[in-house]
Design a protein around this motif. Structure first.
Motif, PDB file in Angstrom:
ATOM      1  N   THR A 141       8.089 -72.137  24.997  1.00  8.48           N
ATOM      2  CA  THR A 141       8.855 -73.062  24.165  1.00  8.48           C
ATOM      3  C   THR A 141       8.276 -74.465  24.242  1.00  8.48           C
ATOM      4  O   THR A 141       8.070 -75.125  23.218  1.00  8.48           O
ATOM      5  N   PHE A 142       7.971 -74.921  25.464  1.00  7.06           N
ATOM      6  CA  PHE A 142       7.418 -76.260  25.637  1.00  7.06           C
ATOM      7  C   PHE A 142       6.064 -76.390  24.943  1.00  7.06           C
ATOM      8  O   PHE A 142       5.824 -77.349  24.205  1.00  7.06           O
ATOM      9  N   LEU A 143       5.177 -75.431  25.183  1.00  9.34           N
ATOM     10  CA  LEU A 143       3.850 -75.493  24.560  1.00  9.34           C
ATOM     11  C   LEU A 143       3.934 -75.363  23.047  1.00  9.34           C
ATOM     12  O   LEU A 143       3.210 -76.049  22.314  1.00  9.34           O
ATOM     13  N   GLY A 144       4.811 -74.489  22.559  1.00  9.45           N
ATOM     14  CA  GLY A 144       4.977 -74.329  21.117  1.00  9.45           C
ATOM     15  C   GLY A 144       5.508 -75.584  20.445  1.00  9.45           C
ATOM     16  O   GLY A 144       5.070 -75.948  19.352  1.00  9.45           O
ATOM     17  N   GLN A 145       6.434 -76.288  21.100  1.00  8.47           N
ATOM     18  CA  GLN A 145       6.938 -77.543  20.540  1.00  8.47           C
ATOM     19  C   GLN A 145       5.886 -78.637  20.614  1.00  8.47           C
ATOM     20  O   GLN A 145       5.783 -79.460  19.709  1.00  8.47           O
ATOM     21  N   ALA A 146       5.075 -78.641  21.682  1.00 14.58           N
ATOM     22  CA  ALA A 146       4.027 -79.653  21.820  1.00 14.58           C
ATOM     23  C   ALA A 146       2.942 -79.480  20.756  1.00 14.58           C
ATOM     24  O   ALA A 146       2.411 -80.464  20.227  1.00 14.58           O
ATOM     25  N   VAL A 147       2.620 -78.237  20.433  1.00 16.85           N
ATOM     26  CA  VAL A 147       1.578 -77.958  19.445  1.00 16.85           C
ATOM     27  C   VAL A 147       2.135 -78.085  18.019  1.00 16.85           C
ATOM     28  O   VAL A 147       1.388 -78.344  17.087  1.00 16.85           O
ATOM     29  N   GLY A 148       3.425 -77.913  17.852  1.00 18.59           N
ATOM     30  CA  GLY A 148       4.042 -78.028  16.546  1.00 18.59           C
ATOM     31  C   GLY A 148       4.438 -76.695  15.939  1.00 18.59           C
ATOM     32  O   GLY A 148       4.786 -76.627  14.759  1.00 18.59           O
ATOM     33  N   TRP A 149       4.387 -75.624  16.703  1.00 14.74           N
ATOM     34  CA  TRP A 149       4.778 -74.306  16.205  1.00 14.74           C
ATOM     35  C   TRP A 149       6.292 -74.184  16.098  1.00 14.74           C
ATOM     36  O   TRP A 149       6.792 -73.462  15.246  1.00 14.74           O
ATOM     37  N   TYR A 150       7.012 -74.856  16.999  1.00 13.11           N
ATOM     38  CA  TYR A 150       8.469 -74.803  16.999  1.00 13.11           C
ATOM     39  C   TYR A 150       9.011 -76.213  16.800  1.00 13.11           C
ATOM     40  O   TYR A 150       8.456 -77.181  17.308  1.00 13.11           O
ATOM     41  N   ARG A 151      10.132 -76.301  16.080  1.00 15.22           N
ATOM     42  CA  ARG A 151      10.817 -77.584  15.929  1.00 15.22           C
ATOM     43  C   ARG A 151      11.635 -77.857  17.186  1.00 15.22           C
ATOM     44  O   ARG A 151      11.960 -76.931  17.928  1.00 15.22           O
ATOM     45  N   PRO A 152      11.991 -79.111  17.424  1.00 12.11           N
ATOM     46  CA  PRO A 152      12.879 -79.393  18.558  1.00 12.11           C
ATOM     47  C   PRO A 152      14.180 -78.620  18.399  1.00 12.11           C
ATOM     48  O   PRO A 152      14.787 -78.588  17.335  1.00 12.11           O
ATOM     49  N   GLY A 153      14.589 -77.967  19.454  1.00 14.97           N
ATOM     50  CA  GLY A 153      15.784 -77.148  19.432  1.00 14.97           C
ATOM     51  C   GLY A 153      15.479 -75.672  19.237  1.00 14.97           C
ATOM     52  O   GLY A 153      16.307 -74.830  19.552  1.00 14.97           O
ATOM     53  N   ASP A 154      14.306 -75.357  18.686  1.00 19.48           N
ATOM     54  CA  ASP A 154      13.907 -73.955  18.563  1.00 19.48           C
ATOM     55  C   ASP A 154      13.387 -73.462  19.897  1.00 19.48           C
ATOM     56  O   ASP A 154      12.906 -74.227  20.723  1.00 19.48           O
ATOM     57  N   SER A 155      13.461 -72.157  20.109  1.00 17.28           N
ATOM     58  CA  SER A 155      12.917 -71.586  21.341  1.00 17.28           C
ATOM     59  C   SER A 155      11.929 -70.489  20.989  1.00 17.28           C
ATOM     60  O   SER A 155      11.915 -69.969  19.872  1.00 17.28           O
ATOM     61  N   ALA A 156      11.112 -70.156  21.943  1.00 13.30           N
ATOM     62  CA  ALA A 156      10.118 -69.103  21.747  1.00 13.30           C
ATOM     63  C   ALA A 156      10.817 -67.757  21.652  1.00 13.30           C
ATOM     64  O   ALA A 156      11.852 -67.530  22.256  1.00 13.30           O
ATOM     65  N   GLY A 157      10.230 -66.861  20.916  1.00 14.37           N
ATOM     66  CA  GLY A 157      10.779 -65.517  20.793  1.00 14.37           C
ATOM     67  C   GLY A 157      10.267 -64.629  21.912  1.00 14.37           C
ATOM     68  O   GLY A 157       9.727 -65.101  22.930  1.00 14.37           O
ATOM     69  N   PHE A 158      10.419 -63.334  21.725  1.00 13.07           N
ATOM     70  CA  PHE A 158      10.030 -62.361  22.739  1.00 13.07           C
ATOM     71  C   PHE A 158       8.527 -62.414  23.017  1.00 13.07           C
ATOM     72  O   PHE A 158       8.104 -62.493  24.166  1.00 13.07           O
ATOM     73  N   ILE A 159       7.723 -62.394  21.952  1.00 15.00           N
ATOM     74  CA  ILE A 159       6.260 -62.418  22.122  1.00 15.00           C
ATOM     75  C   ILE A 159       5.831 -63.732  22.766  1.00 15.00           C
ATOM     76  O   ILE A 159       4.979 -63.746  23.659  1.00 15.00           O
TER      77      ILE A 159
END
Length: 88
Positions: A46-64
């Motif tokens: 979640t942290f890396l995905g938000q830092a790179v821009g894959w997830y918006r703030p408040g979103d979380s990573a899925g299973f994969i």
């Protein structure tokens, strides 16, 4: 209920990550550590995905994403623990 669901998903993510990257006999194993691995992996993803821009703030990573995060945690642990274990 959300905390229980997080623990269950964390355990499943940890089991999948340990299956994909089993490591050596010196790595810690067990139900609790596998669950913690999965939960920490999801937070890392979640942290890396938000830092790179894959997830918006408040979103979380899925299973994969959680599995990928857990594998990253295992790789980092193996790097540092492996170095310490081989030096002695």
């Amino acid at each position: 209920m959300a905390m229980l669901w997080t623990i269950i998903i964390g355990f499943i993510v940890g089991v999948v990550a340990k299956f994909l990257m089993p490591g050596d006999k010196y790595e810690p194993t067990g139900f609790i550590l596998t669950t913690i691995l999965g939960i920490v992996g999801a937070f890392v993803a979640t942290f890396l995905g938000q830092a790179v821009g894959w997830y918006r703030p408040g979103d979380s990573a899925g299973f994969i994403g959680g599995v990928v995060g857990a594998i990253i945690v295992l790789a980092v642990y193996g790097f540092f623990a492996g170095r310490r274990g081989r030096a002695t």
